[in-house]
Scaffold this active site. Structure first.
Site, PDB file in Angstrom:
ATOM      1  N   GLY A 184       0.770  -1.107   0.092  1.00 38.74           N
ATOM      2  CA  GLY A 184      -0.038   0.095   0.219  1.00 38.74           C
ATOM      3  C   GLY A 184       0.925   1.403  -0.092  1.00 38.74           C
ATOM      4  N   GLY A 185       2.153   1.026  -0.762  1.00 40.75           N
ATOM      5  CA  GLY A 185       2.820   2.281  -0.728  1.00 40.75           C
ATOM      6  C   GLY A 185       2.348   3.163  -2.006  1.00 40.75           C
ATOM      7  N   ALA A 274       3.772  -4.742  -5.388  1.00 40.88           N
ATOM      8  CA  ALA A 274       4.223  -3.437  -5.381  1.00 40.88           C
ATOM      9  C   ALA A 274       4.716  -3.154  -3.879  1.00 40.88           C
ATOM     10  CB  ALA A 274       3.118  -2.619  -5.362  1.00 40.88           C
ATOM     11  N   GLY A 276       7.832  -2.327  -3.443  1.00 41.43           N
ATOM     12  CA  GLY A 276       8.963  -1.193  -3.204  1.00 41.43           C
ATOM     13  C   GLY A 276       9.933  -1.477  -4.167  1.00 41.43           C
ATOM     14  N   ARG A 277      11.105  -0.652  -4.191  1.00 38.86           N
ATOM     15  CA  ARG A 277      12.090  -0.867  -5.247  1.00 38.86           C
ATOM     16  C   ARG A 277      13.384  -0.856  -4.562  1.00 38.86           C
ATOM     17  NH1 ARG A 277      10.634  -0.403 -10.528  1.00 38.86           N
ATOM     18  NH2 ARG A 277      12.446   0.526 -11.209  1.00 38.86           N
ATOM     19  N   HIS A 456      -7.396  34.279  -8.306  1.00 44.56           N
ATOM     20  CA  HIS A 456      -8.528  33.797  -8.039  1.00 44.56           C
ATOM     21  C   HIS A 456      -9.394  33.476  -9.393  1.00 44.56           C
ATOM     22  CE1 HIS A 456     -12.395  33.160  -6.119  1.00 44.56           C
ATOM     23  NE2 HIS A 456     -13.035  33.796  -6.947  1.00 44.56           N
TER      24      HIS A 456
HETATM   25  P1  FAD Z   1      16.128   4.919 -13.934  1.00 48.82           P
HETATM   26  O1  FAD Z   1      15.063   5.646 -14.532  1.00 48.82           O
HETATM   27  O2  FAD Z   1      15.761   3.565 -13.470  1.00 48.82           O
HETATM   28  O3  FAD Z   1      17.087   4.465 -15.113  1.00 48.82           O
HETATM   29  C1  FAD Z   1      18.300   3.511 -15.086  1.00 48.82           C
HETATM   30  C2  FAD Z   1      18.700   3.302 -16.315  1.00 48.82           C
HETATM   31  O4  FAD Z   1      19.740   2.343 -16.205  1.00 48.82           O
HETATM   32  C3  FAD Z   1      17.634   2.317 -17.064  1.00 48.82           C
HETATM   33  O5  FAD Z   1      17.291   2.663 -18.377  1.00 48.82           O
HETATM   34  C4  FAD Z   1      18.260   0.863 -17.099  1.00 48.82           C
HETATM   35  O6  FAD Z   1      18.148   0.134 -18.237  1.00 48.82           O
HETATM   36  C5  FAD Z   1      19.795   1.202 -17.240  1.00 48.82           C
HETATM   37  N1  FAD Z   1      20.743   0.334 -16.682  1.00 48.82           N
HETATM   38  C6  FAD Z   1      20.602  -0.175 -15.593  1.00 48.82           C
HETATM   39  N2  FAD Z   1      21.863  -0.884 -15.454  1.00 48.82           N
HETATM   40  C7  FAD Z   1      22.535  -0.621 -16.682  1.00 48.82           C
HETATM   41  C8  FAD Z   1      24.018  -1.164 -17.203  1.00 48.82           C
HETATM   42  N3  FAD Z   1      24.757  -2.095 -16.320  1.00 48.82           N
HETATM   43  N4  FAD Z   1      24.431  -0.778 -18.271  1.00 48.82           N
HETATM   44  C9  FAD Z   1      23.474   0.302 -19.046  1.00 48.82           C
HETATM   45  N5  FAD Z   1      22.306   0.563 -18.518  1.00 48.82           N
HETATM   46  C10 FAD Z   1      21.967   0.362 -17.334  1.00 48.82           C
HETATM   47  N6  FAD Z   1       9.003   8.950  -9.794  1.00 48.82           N
HETATM   48  C11 FAD Z   1       8.444  10.450  -9.814  1.00 48.82           C
HETATM   49  O7  FAD Z   1       9.209  11.040  -9.485  1.00 48.82           O
HETATM   50  N7  FAD Z   1       7.160  10.589 -10.116  1.00 48.82           N
HETATM   51  C12 FAD Z   1       6.420   9.474 -10.500  1.00 48.82           C
HETATM   52  O8  FAD Z   1       5.123   9.827 -10.774  1.00 48.82           O
HETATM   53  C13 FAD Z   1       6.925   8.202 -10.547  1.00 48.82           C
HETATM   54  N8  FAD Z   1       6.097   7.321 -10.824  1.00 48.82           N
HETATM   55  C14 FAD Z   1       6.651   6.122 -10.965  1.00 48.82           C
HETATM   56  C15 FAD Z   1       5.786   4.796 -11.404  1.00 48.82           C
HETATM   57  C16 FAD Z   1       6.134   3.468 -11.497  1.00 48.82           C
HETATM   58  C17 FAD Z   1       5.072   2.493 -11.774  1.00 48.82           C
HETATM   59  C18 FAD Z   1       7.448   3.241 -11.051  1.00 48.82           C
HETATM   60  C19 FAD Z   1       7.983   1.944 -11.364  1.00 48.82           C
HETATM   61  C20 FAD Z   1       8.511   4.427 -10.726  1.00 48.82           C
HETATM   62  C21 FAD Z   1       7.997   5.809 -10.717  1.00 48.82           C
HETATM   63  N9  FAD Z   1       8.793   6.804 -10.199  1.00 48.82           N
HETATM   64  C22 FAD Z   1       8.335   7.893 -10.235  1.00 48.82           C
HETATM   65  C23 FAD Z   1      10.198   6.487 -10.036  1.00 48.82           C
HETATM   66  C24 FAD Z   1      11.104   6.864 -11.010  1.00 48.82           C
HETATM   67  O9  FAD Z   1      10.698   6.150 -12.135  1.00 48.82           O
HETATM   68  C25 FAD Z   1      12.604   6.723 -10.718  1.00 48.82           C
HETATM   69  O10 FAD Z   1      12.589   7.393  -9.436  1.00 48.82           O
HETATM   70  C26 FAD Z   1      13.429   7.429 -11.764  1.00 48.82           C
HETATM   71  O11 FAD Z   1      13.138   6.674 -12.881  1.00 48.82           O
HETATM   72  C27 FAD Z   1      15.181   7.248 -11.156  1.00 48.82           C
HETATM   73  O12 FAD Z   1      15.631   7.490 -12.257  1.00 48.82           O
HETATM   74  P2  FAD Z   1      17.147   6.950 -12.360  1.00 48.82           P
HETATM   75  O13 FAD Z   1      17.850   7.791 -13.531  1.00 48.82           O
HETATM   76  O14 FAD Z   1      17.869   6.944 -11.008  1.00 48.82           O
HETATM   77  O15 FAD Z   1      17.052   5.580 -12.978  1.00 48.82           O
END
Ligand code: FAD
Length: 480
Positions: A184-185, A274, A276-277, A456
């Protein structure tokens, strides 16, 4: 076989909002940059997270609005949803934005390399590409921006059909009739609201702790629980899910221990995990080069994004929570400043805003009331709440004439009148986070907000009135 070693000043691993922002900013500063991505430009956020989820949430709300607009004379019969067309619409949006990122990278002359990167040493990487492997050398720095992956439970192994994660759900071509959501996150609740509006008849959320949205202000937790129940979503908290038995292609039985210690079975067509991550740091070869991780696998960094290994930086989800796209991209800018030797570059925000795109939305920035009390003591903490039922614009956007649910709550430091936190609930109310975050970042007082002229009729007047409510002088709402 590896080809010749390609050399760049900075190599960025991962093209999510952290990585592509870093690559563009470094290129703006005149550095020669490579960006390595194993799957899709835009990362989780653009492809399987923020953007596709918000597109489908918006679509669900449109469906709901069409069905509830009789009172304003909008007679719509036979509303039906073509899920395949909806998926095409969503993917068009994602592809358009991905094309935009690709163009920006090209315009800034960032070299994009497709493949999975792994460290050979702190300056050299092997990239396993679809056709060939590359060796890449970074003369100045490597930035790790590899994001996060779902933190699944081993007793609930994903199979893409009956036990799924959010990424599967966002690509669904058919909806189940009964869905159980474990967790429920933020993601669990957003998926619940989206799917309810899109037509999943029976939705149930099982949460392990005692409340939904752990960590949020209790008023927001109570509000969202009430709204979800009102929408017909069943919620059970304090439930410890043990396992799931797949009975057929469309039947799954969840076994859990309830808060009273009983074993309970829940039947559904599918289970959405769901829970967490977690940081995606496992496949990079970090141990071999000595990069320090915490117990959850998050890369340990300082305010400039530096790891303990010289020249190796990390930003975004891979460094732990809060896992949000805007945090990743702001961290990127601070880290780029440090790599480019710009004095004072550090990621040290006063507060990081967080929005939950449920229907209605809840959003928060700064300290919750209990956290403020913990820090300053009850006597020093003042709050003001302004309900949307007293806000003209909220009524003007209410097709079914029911009172608009939601509120703006301000938590402040009484002796100095300084804002400590803003907690918001209601339709479209997450848009107020921008102003609230700016006010916190600038160290403004409650009076600064109440004396600012707000247009407003706008929803932002709710923030101004909540500021007045802290001083017990809101014009449009009486509270003793
Ligand atoms: P990511 O966006 O995860 O990008 C990492 C990239 O690295 C990926 O493309 C991956 O393929 C690549 N990669 C990984 N390992 C390697 C490797 N060894 N070599 C080459 N490439 C690699 N956040 C919000 O702020 N607002 C929202 O509304 C929101 N909604 C979300 C909804 C869902 C369903 C999910 C799952 C997440 C949501 N998030 C939201 C969280 C958000 O998506 C992440 O916080 C954000 O994408 C993190 O960005 P990042 O650049 O750290 O990593």
């Amino acid at each position: 076989m590896a080809s010749d070693v390609q050399e760049f000043e900075v190599v960025v691993i991962g093209a999510g909002p952290g990585g592509y922002t870093a690559a563009i900013r470094l290129a703006q500063r005149g550095l020669n940059v490579a960006l390595i991505e194993q799957e899709a430009l835009g990362g989780t956020c653009l492809n399987w997270g923020c953007i596709p989820s918000k597109a489908l949430i918006y679509a669900g709300e449109q469906v709901h609005r069409l069905k509830t607009s009789e009172a304003m004379g909008l007679h719509v019969s036979g509303v039906s949803l073509d899920l395949a067309q909806l998926q095409t619409w969503k993917q068009t949006i994602v592809n358009r934005l991905k094309g935009g990122v690709k163009q920006l990278l090209a315009k800034h002359k960032v070299t994009v390399i497709t493949g999975q990167a792994r460290f050979l040493d702190s300056k050299r990487l092997e990239v396993f590409g679809p056709q060939q492997n590359h060796q890449i050398q970074a003369s100045r720095a490597v930035v790790i921006a590899t994001g996060s992956v779902p933190a699944t439970i081993s007793s609930l192994p994903l199979n893409g059909k009956t036990i799924v994660d959010a990424r599967d759900v966002l690509n669904w071509q058919a909806l189940p009739e009964r869905l159980t959501i474990v967790g429920g996150g933020v993601i669990g609740l957003e998926m619940a609201c989206m799917l309810k509006n899109l037509g999943v008849a029976h939705l149930q959320i099982l949460e392990g702790t005692q409340t939904l949205l752990p960590g949020f202000d209790p008023d927001l937790q109570a509000f969202i629980a009430q709204q979800l129940k009102h929408a017909g979503i069943l919620i059970e908290t304090g439930v410890n899910v043990q396992t799931a038995q797949v009975m057929s292609d469309s039947e799954v039985k969840i076994i859990a221990i309830t808060s009273t210690g009983e074993t309970q079975h829940y039947d559904a067509n599918a289970v959405l995990v769901a829970t967490g991550r977690k940081p995606n740091s496992g496949a990079l070869g970090l141990k071999a080069i000595g990069v320090a991780l915490d117990a959850r696998g998050a890369i340990t960094i300082d305010a400039a994004g530096q790891t303990n290994v010289a020249g190796v930086y990390a930003i975004g989800d891979v460094t732990g929570g809060p896992m949000l796209a805007h945090r990743a991209s702001q961290m990127a800018l601070a880290t780029c400043g440090h790599i480019n030797q710009e004095p004072g570059s550090a990621f040290a925000p006063v507060a990081i805003p967080s929005a939950v795109f449920c229907s209605p939305e809840v959003a928060s920035v700064g300290l919750s009331e209990p956290d403020a009390v913990k820090q300053f003591g009850t006597e020093q903490v003042k709050t003001g709440v302004f309900p949307l039922v007293a806000l003209g614009r909220a009524h003007a956007m209410r097709p079914d004439l029911t009172p608009p649910p939601g509120f703006v709550k301000i938590v402040s430091h009484g002796p100095t009148d300084r804002l400590l936190g803003v907690h918001i609930a209601g339709e479209h109310m997450a848009e107020l986070l921008g102003e609230a975050t700016l006010a916190l970042e600038a160290g403004l007082t409650v009076q600064d907000v109440s004396l600012t002229v707000h247009a407003h009729p706008t929803l932002s007047e709710g923030l101004m009135e909540a500021a007045e409510a802290v001083h017990r002088q809101a014009i449009h709402y009486y509270s003793a």
